[in-house]
Design a protein around this motif. Structure first.
Motif, PDB file in Angstrom:
ATOM      1  N   VAL A  86       0.864  -1.181   0.000  1.00  0.00           N
ATOM      2  CA  VAL A  86       0.000   0.000   0.000  1.00  0.00           C
ATOM      3  C   VAL A  86       0.897   1.226   0.000  1.00  0.00           C
ATOM      4  N   ILE A  87       0.594   2.164  -0.880  1.00  0.00           N
ATOM      5  CA  ILE A  87       1.326   3.425  -0.938  1.00  0.00           C
ATOM      6  C   ILE A  87       0.359   4.544  -0.572  1.00  0.00           C
ATOM      7  N   ASN A  88       0.538   5.086   0.624  1.00  0.00           N
ATOM      8  CA  ASN A  88      -0.264   6.224   1.078  1.00  0.00           C
ATOM      9  C   ASN A  88       0.266   7.488   0.410  1.00  0.00           C
ATOM     10  N   ASN A  89      -0.474   7.996  -0.541  1.00  0.00           N
ATOM     11  CA  ASN A  89      -0.038   9.200  -1.238  1.00  0.00           C
ATOM     12  C   ASN A  89      -1.033  10.351  -1.108  1.00  0.00           C
ATOM     13  N   ALA A  90      -2.300  10.053  -0.892  1.00  0.00           N
ATOM     14  CA  ALA A  90      -3.318  11.103  -0.845  1.00  0.00           C
ATOM     15  C   ALA A  90      -2.982  12.126   0.230  1.00  0.00           C
ATOM     16  N   GLY A  91      -3.131  13.382  -0.122  1.00  0.00           N
ATOM     17  CA  GLY A  91      -2.852  14.455   0.823  1.00  0.00           C
ATOM     18  C   GLY A  91      -3.343  15.777   0.271  1.00  0.00           C
ATOM     19  N   ALA A  92      -3.233  16.807   1.077  1.00  0.00           N
ATOM     20  CA  ALA A  92      -3.701  18.128   0.665  1.00  0.00           C
ATOM     21  C   ALA A  92      -2.785  19.195   1.233  1.00  0.00           C
ATOM     22  N   HIS A 127      -4.010  -7.608   5.578  1.00  0.00           N
ATOM     23  CA  HIS A 127      -3.693  -8.149   4.260  1.00  0.00           C
ATOM     24  C   HIS A 127      -2.191  -8.113   3.999  1.00  0.00           C
ATOM     25  N   LEU A 128      -1.535  -7.031   4.406  1.00  0.00           N
ATOM     26  CA  LEU A 128      -0.083  -6.946   4.244  1.00  0.00           C
ATOM     27  C   LEU A 128       0.604  -7.993   5.125  1.00  0.00           C
ATOM     28  N   ARG A 129       0.084  -8.201   6.305  1.00  0.00           N
ATOM     29  CA  ARG A 129       0.647  -9.216   7.206  1.00  0.00           C
ATOM     30  C   ARG A 129       0.528 -10.609   6.590  1.00  0.00           C
ATOM     31  N   ALA A 130      -0.562 -10.864   5.897  1.00  0.00           N
ATOM     32  CA  ALA A 130      -0.775 -12.179   5.295  1.00  0.00           C
ATOM     33  C   ALA A 130       0.197 -12.460   4.160  1.00  0.00           C
ATOM     34  N   ASN A 131       0.741 -11.390   3.559  1.00  0.00           N
ATOM     35  CA  ASN A 131       1.595 -11.566   2.390  1.00  0.00           C
ATOM     36  C   ASN A 131       3.018 -11.051   2.591  1.00  0.00           C
ATOM     37  N   GLY A 132       3.400 -10.742   3.828  1.00  0.00           N
ATOM     38  CA  GLY A 132       4.730 -10.180   4.052  1.00  0.00           C
ATOM     39  C   GLY A 132       4.925  -8.914   3.258  1.00  0.00           C
ATOM     40  N   GLY A 133       3.944  -8.026   3.324  1.00  0.00           N
ATOM     41  CA  GLY A 133       3.908  -6.870   2.441  1.00  0.00           C
ATOM     42  C   GLY A 133       4.615  -5.638   2.957  1.00  0.00           C
ATOM     43  N   ARG A 134       4.396  -4.525   2.247  1.00  0.00           N
ATOM     44  CA  ARG A 134       5.060  -3.263   2.549  1.00  0.00           C
ATOM     45  C   ARG A 134       4.052  -2.122   2.619  1.00  0.00           C
ATOM     46  N   LEU A 135       4.266  -1.271   3.604  1.00  0.00           N
ATOM     47  CA  LEU A 135       3.440  -0.091   3.808  1.00  0.00           C
ATOM     48  C   LEU A 135       4.336   1.126   3.618  1.00  0.00           C
ATOM     49  N   LEU A 136       4.100   1.863   2.547  1.00  0.00           N
ATOM     50  CA  LEU A 136       4.960   2.984   2.172  1.00  0.00           C
ATOM     51  C   LEU A 136       4.117   4.255   2.123  1.00  0.00           C
ATOM     52  N   THR A 137       4.596   5.296   2.770  1.00  0.00           N
ATOM     53  CA  THR A 137       3.849   6.549   2.833  1.00  0.00           C
ATOM     54  C   THR A 137       4.660   7.672   2.200  1.00  0.00           C
TER      55      THR A 137
END
Length: 285
Positions: A86-92, A127-137
């Motif tokens: 997941v890439i957190n990009n939304a912002g203002a 969901h990220l935990r289930a797949n060894g995923g990445r959280l990027l902001t």
């Protein structure tokens, strides 16, 4: 994280700028790319970019401050069978100063730039935990350096980085890597989308008018081709892809030498005098 070609990434705030460029870069790299935005009627630029690049995207509505975030992310994982990043990009953007700002506007800035990131991250973690995923902001140099007339925006970005830095070791125990990306000036629609009437703002700034005028002149000079060094959204997206696919996700990544120098000065400035010595010059002191 899976290294197969079926990797699935969800990106917020993809109607323009860094989010749009990152969605195209992910799709080009073979990721199943779920590109989200608050209002899908604003997807024309993204659709055009995808067509030009010859890639397919799953474009969906997602308001990061809305009530259906968890349902939306669950549906993405269910329909695609996985969620790897997941890439957190939304912002203002938000420009102002505390004496003149409406508290409701400050709250709204923090709501999208901080709580929106947290809400998406919270829904994505199982969901990220289930797949060894990445959280990027996608943060900003404003997440490490407080900047004049950006109090609310920088406060939200500081909060994001503190939250994510605290989360990173905990998430790692369940296989999820966490990181932030810090761009400096970027030639995107982000600042334009702040919907600020600068002349009106200066006229209403009262005793802050001289400082605001000096600050605006500095920002405008940064975006002039012969004096400024802003990156393009594509250049930032290329850095995002590098860290997203690196064997180890670094916690903090700057996207340019200018960003590295700027953040580095702040992180090594124990009493704050170096940063304030610089930023006072931005407001004519």
């Amino acid at each position: 994280m899976s290294t197969g070609t079926n990797r699935c990434v969800l990106i917020t705030g993809t109607s323009s700028g860094i989010g749009l460029a990152t969605a195209i870069a992910c799709a080009r790299a073979g990721w199943t790319t779920v590109a989200t935005m608050r209002d899908t009627t604003k997807a024309e630029a993204l659709n055009a970019a995808a067509a030009a690049a010859g890639v397919s995207l799953d474009i969906r509505a997602l308001d990061v401050t809305g009530e259906s975030v968890r349902e939306s992310i669950d549906s993405v994982a269910a329909e695609h069978g996985r969620l790897d990043a997941v890439i957190n990009n939304a912002g203002a953007a938000f420009l102002g100063t505390v004496e003149n700002d409406d508290l409701a506007d400050i709250r709204a800035c923090v709501e999208v730039n901080f709580f929106g990131v947290i809400q998406v991250s919270q829904a994505a973690m199982p969901h990220l935990r289930a797949n060894g995923g990445r959280l990027l902001t996608i943060s900003s140099v404003g997440g490490s350096v407080g900047q004049p007339f950006n109090e609310a925006y920088c406060a939200a970005k500081f909060a994001v980085e503190g939250f994510m830095q605290s989360l990173a070791p905990v998430a790692r125990t369940v296989g999820v890597q966490v990181g932030v990306v810090e761009p400096a000036a970027v030639t995107s629609e982000f600042v334009a989308n702040a919907n600020v009437d600068i002349p009106a703002m200066v006229a209403q700034a009262g005793p802050y008018a001289p400082a605001l005028t000096a600050y605006v002149q500095r920002v405008q000079s940064m975006y002039e081709a012969d004096t400024g060094k802003p990156q393009t959204s594509d250049e930032v997206a290329a850095v995002v892809m590098e860290v997203l696919t690196a064997p180890e996700l670094p916690f903090r990544t700057q996207t340019s030498n200018e960003a590295r120098d700027f953040v580095g000065r702040s992180l090594s400035d124990l009493n704050g005098s170096a940063v304030l010595g610089e930023t006072r010059g931005w407001v004519g002191q």
